[in-house]
Every structure is written in C-alpha cells, then in structure tokens.
Design a protein around this motif. Structure first.
Motif, PDB file in Angstrom:
ATOM      1  N   ALA A  23     130.382 -40.311 -23.194  1.00  0.00           N
ATOM      2  CA  ALA A  23     130.038 -41.503 -22.426  1.00  0.00           C
ATOM      3  C   ALA A  23     131.305 -42.225 -21.952  1.00  0.00           C
ATOM      4  N   VAL A  24     132.330 -42.281 -22.800  1.00  0.00           N
ATOM      5  CA  VAL A  24     133.596 -42.917 -22.423  1.00  0.00           C
ATOM      6  C   VAL A  24     134.262 -42.124 -21.302  1.00  0.00           C
ATOM      7  N   PHE A  25     134.273 -40.798 -21.419  1.00  0.00           N
ATOM      8  CA  PHE A  25     134.855 -39.959 -20.367  1.00  0.00           C
ATOM      9  C   PHE A  25     134.124 -40.149 -19.042  1.00  0.00           C
ATOM     10  N   ALA A  26     132.803 -40.208 -19.107  1.00  0.00           N
ATOM     11  CA  ALA A  26     132.011 -40.392 -17.894  1.00  0.00           C
ATOM     12  C   ALA A  26     132.313 -41.750 -17.261  1.00  0.00           C
ATOM     13  N   TYR A  27     132.446 -42.777 -18.078  1.00  0.00           N
ATOM     14  CA  TYR A  27     132.758 -44.110 -17.576  1.00  0.00           C
ATOM     15  C   TYR A  27     134.130 -44.138 -16.904  1.00  0.00           C
ATOM     16  N   VAL A  28     135.121 -43.541 -17.555  1.00  0.00           N
ATOM     17  CA  VAL A  28     136.488 -43.511 -17.007  1.00  0.00           C
ATOM     18  C   VAL A  28     136.508 -42.751 -15.682  1.00  0.00           C
ATOM     19  N   ALA A  29     135.806 -41.615 -15.623  1.00  0.00           N
ATOM     20  CA  ALA A  29     135.764 -40.833 -14.394  1.00  0.00           C
ATOM     21  C   ALA A  29     135.096 -41.617 -13.268  1.00  0.00           C
ATOM     22  N   ASP A  30     134.015 -42.325 -13.578  1.00  0.00           N
ATOM     23  CA  ASP A  30     133.314 -43.108 -12.572  1.00  0.00           C
ATOM     24  C   ASP A  30     134.184 -44.255 -12.067  1.00  0.00           C
ATOM     25  N   ASP A  32     137.463 -44.353 -12.053  1.00  0.00           N
ATOM     26  CA  ASP A  32     138.540 -43.757 -11.275  1.00  0.00           C
ATOM     27  C   ASP A  32     138.053 -43.432  -9.863  1.00  0.00           C
ATOM     28  N   TRP A  33     136.863 -42.850  -9.762  1.00  0.00           N
ATOM     29  CA  TRP A  33     136.283 -42.508  -8.464  1.00  0.00           C
ATOM     30  C   TRP A  33     136.085 -43.765  -7.615  1.00  0.00           C
ATOM     31  N   THR A  34     135.547 -44.812  -8.229  1.00  0.00           N
ATOM     32  CA  THR A  34     135.298 -46.065  -7.514  1.00  0.00           C
ATOM     33  C   THR A  34     136.607 -46.674  -7.020  1.00  0.00           C
ATOM     34  N   GLU A  35     137.618 -46.677  -7.877  1.00  0.00           N
ATOM     35  CA  GLU A  35     138.908 -47.249  -7.489  1.00  0.00           C
ATOM     36  C   GLU A  35     139.553 -46.473  -6.351  1.00  0.00           C
ATOM     37  N   HIS A  37     138.094 -44.666  -4.030  1.00  0.00           N
ATOM     38  CA  HIS A  37     137.384 -44.898  -2.780  1.00  0.00           C
ATOM     39  C   HIS A  37     137.600 -46.302  -2.239  1.00  0.00           C
ATOM     40  N   GLU A  38     137.763 -47.267  -3.103  1.00  0.00           N
ATOM     41  CA  GLU A  38     138.065 -48.628  -2.662  1.00  0.00           C
ATOM     42  C   GLU A  38     139.448 -48.680  -2.018  1.00  0.00           C
ATOM     43  N   LEU A  39     140.429 -48.018  -2.634  1.00  0.00           N
ATOM     44  CA  LEU A  39     141.780 -47.982  -2.063  1.00  0.00           C
ATOM     45  C   LEU A  39     141.777 -47.246  -0.718  1.00  0.00           C
ATOM     46  N   GLN A  40     141.010 -46.180  -0.640  1.00  0.00           N
ATOM     47  CA  GLN A  40     140.910 -45.428   0.609  1.00  0.00           C
ATOM     48  C   GLN A  40     140.288 -46.301   1.707  1.00  0.00           C
ATOM     49  N   ARG A  41     139.236 -47.033   1.390  1.00  0.00           N
ATOM     50  CA  ARG A  41     138.594 -47.921   2.345  1.00  0.00           C
ATOM     51  C   ARG A  41     139.565 -48.991   2.837  1.00  0.00           C
ATOM     52  N   GLN A  42     140.342 -49.554   1.901  1.00  0.00           N
ATOM     53  CA  GLN A  42     141.322 -50.572   2.274  1.00  0.00           C
ATOM     54  C   GLN A  42     142.394 -49.993   3.196  1.00  0.00           C
ATOM     55  N   GLY A  43     142.838 -48.779   2.884  1.00  0.00           N
ATOM     56  CA  GLY A  43     143.844 -48.123   3.720  1.00  0.00           C
ATOM     57  C   GLY A  43     143.330 -47.861   5.126  1.00  0.00           C
ATOM     58  N   ILE A  44     142.073 -47.466   5.233  1.00  0.00           N
ATOM     59  CA  ILE A  44     141.476 -47.227   6.552  1.00  0.00           C
ATOM     60  C   ILE A  44     141.382 -48.529   7.334  1.00  0.00           C
TER      61      ILE A  44
END
Length: 112
Positions: A23-30, A32-35, A37-44
């Motif tokens: 559950a901790v690994f899944a949370y960390v992966a999620d 990381d994915w969210t962060e 994509h947020e950085l990518q959106r900001q860059g765009i």
C-alpha cells in the motif's frame, strides 16, 4: 525483498506487513505520477505563454505549390506526381489542398 515474499510465511502478521508495504509503494508511485504530470502541465503552460510551438512542425506550402496545385487540379498531372514535385507526403499534400481551397473560398466570399 524477503518481507514481501508471501510464499515463506502464511501467517496473519506476515500478510499484514506485506499488505502495508504494498500500500505504501502504491501510494508513493501514485504521488510520483501526479507530481510528474503536474510539472509537465506547468511546463506546457509556460511554453504556450512564451509563444513556443509545441508538437510537430507545421507543414508549409512549398515554393512550387501554386504551379503544381494548378496543374493537378487541371488534370495535367496526377496527385502522386504533384506530391513528388512538391516533396510532400500524401496526408500533408491533401491537408494543404484542403487549407488552400478553404483560403481560396474565403477570398472569393470577401470579393462578393
């Protein structure tokens, strides 16, 4: 990782530890994915605000476009020959034809 090896221990505590770690690994992966994509959106957004073109380069009319287009429309040459003369691929050629004809139609309407 021995703590995640569920084949060794079938007891309740071992299963609980495995579930918590997963559950901790899944949370960390999620997160990381969210962060990412947020950085990518900001860059765009920054790139668009700066006027930078994103994506594939736009196809422009070749220098011999009007000559080849006129000869193709007049039936003097085939579409394939027009594509070879202009150096365009099929999709690009027909996309420019559509754009050119739309522009021509707009100029005709403005004259009327």
């Amino acid at each position: 990782m021995p703590i995640l090896d569920t084949t060794q221990s079938k007891e309740l505590v071992g299963q609980l530890i495995t579930d918590v770690v997963l559950a901790v690994f899944a949370y960390v992966a999620d997160e990381d994915w969210t962060e990412r994509h947020e950085l990518q959106r900001q860059g765009i957004e920054v790139a668009k605000a700066g006027g930078k073109h994103l994506g594939r380069p736009r196809v422009e009319y070749p220098e011999n476009w009007e000559d080849c287009y006129g000869r193709w429309k007049g039936g003097v040459i085939s579409a394939k020959e027009a594509m070879m003369l202009t150096g365009l691929k099929k999709d690009s050629f027909y996309r420019l034809v559509k754009k050119y004809e739309a522009e021509f139609k707009n100029t005709q309407e403005e004259m009327v």
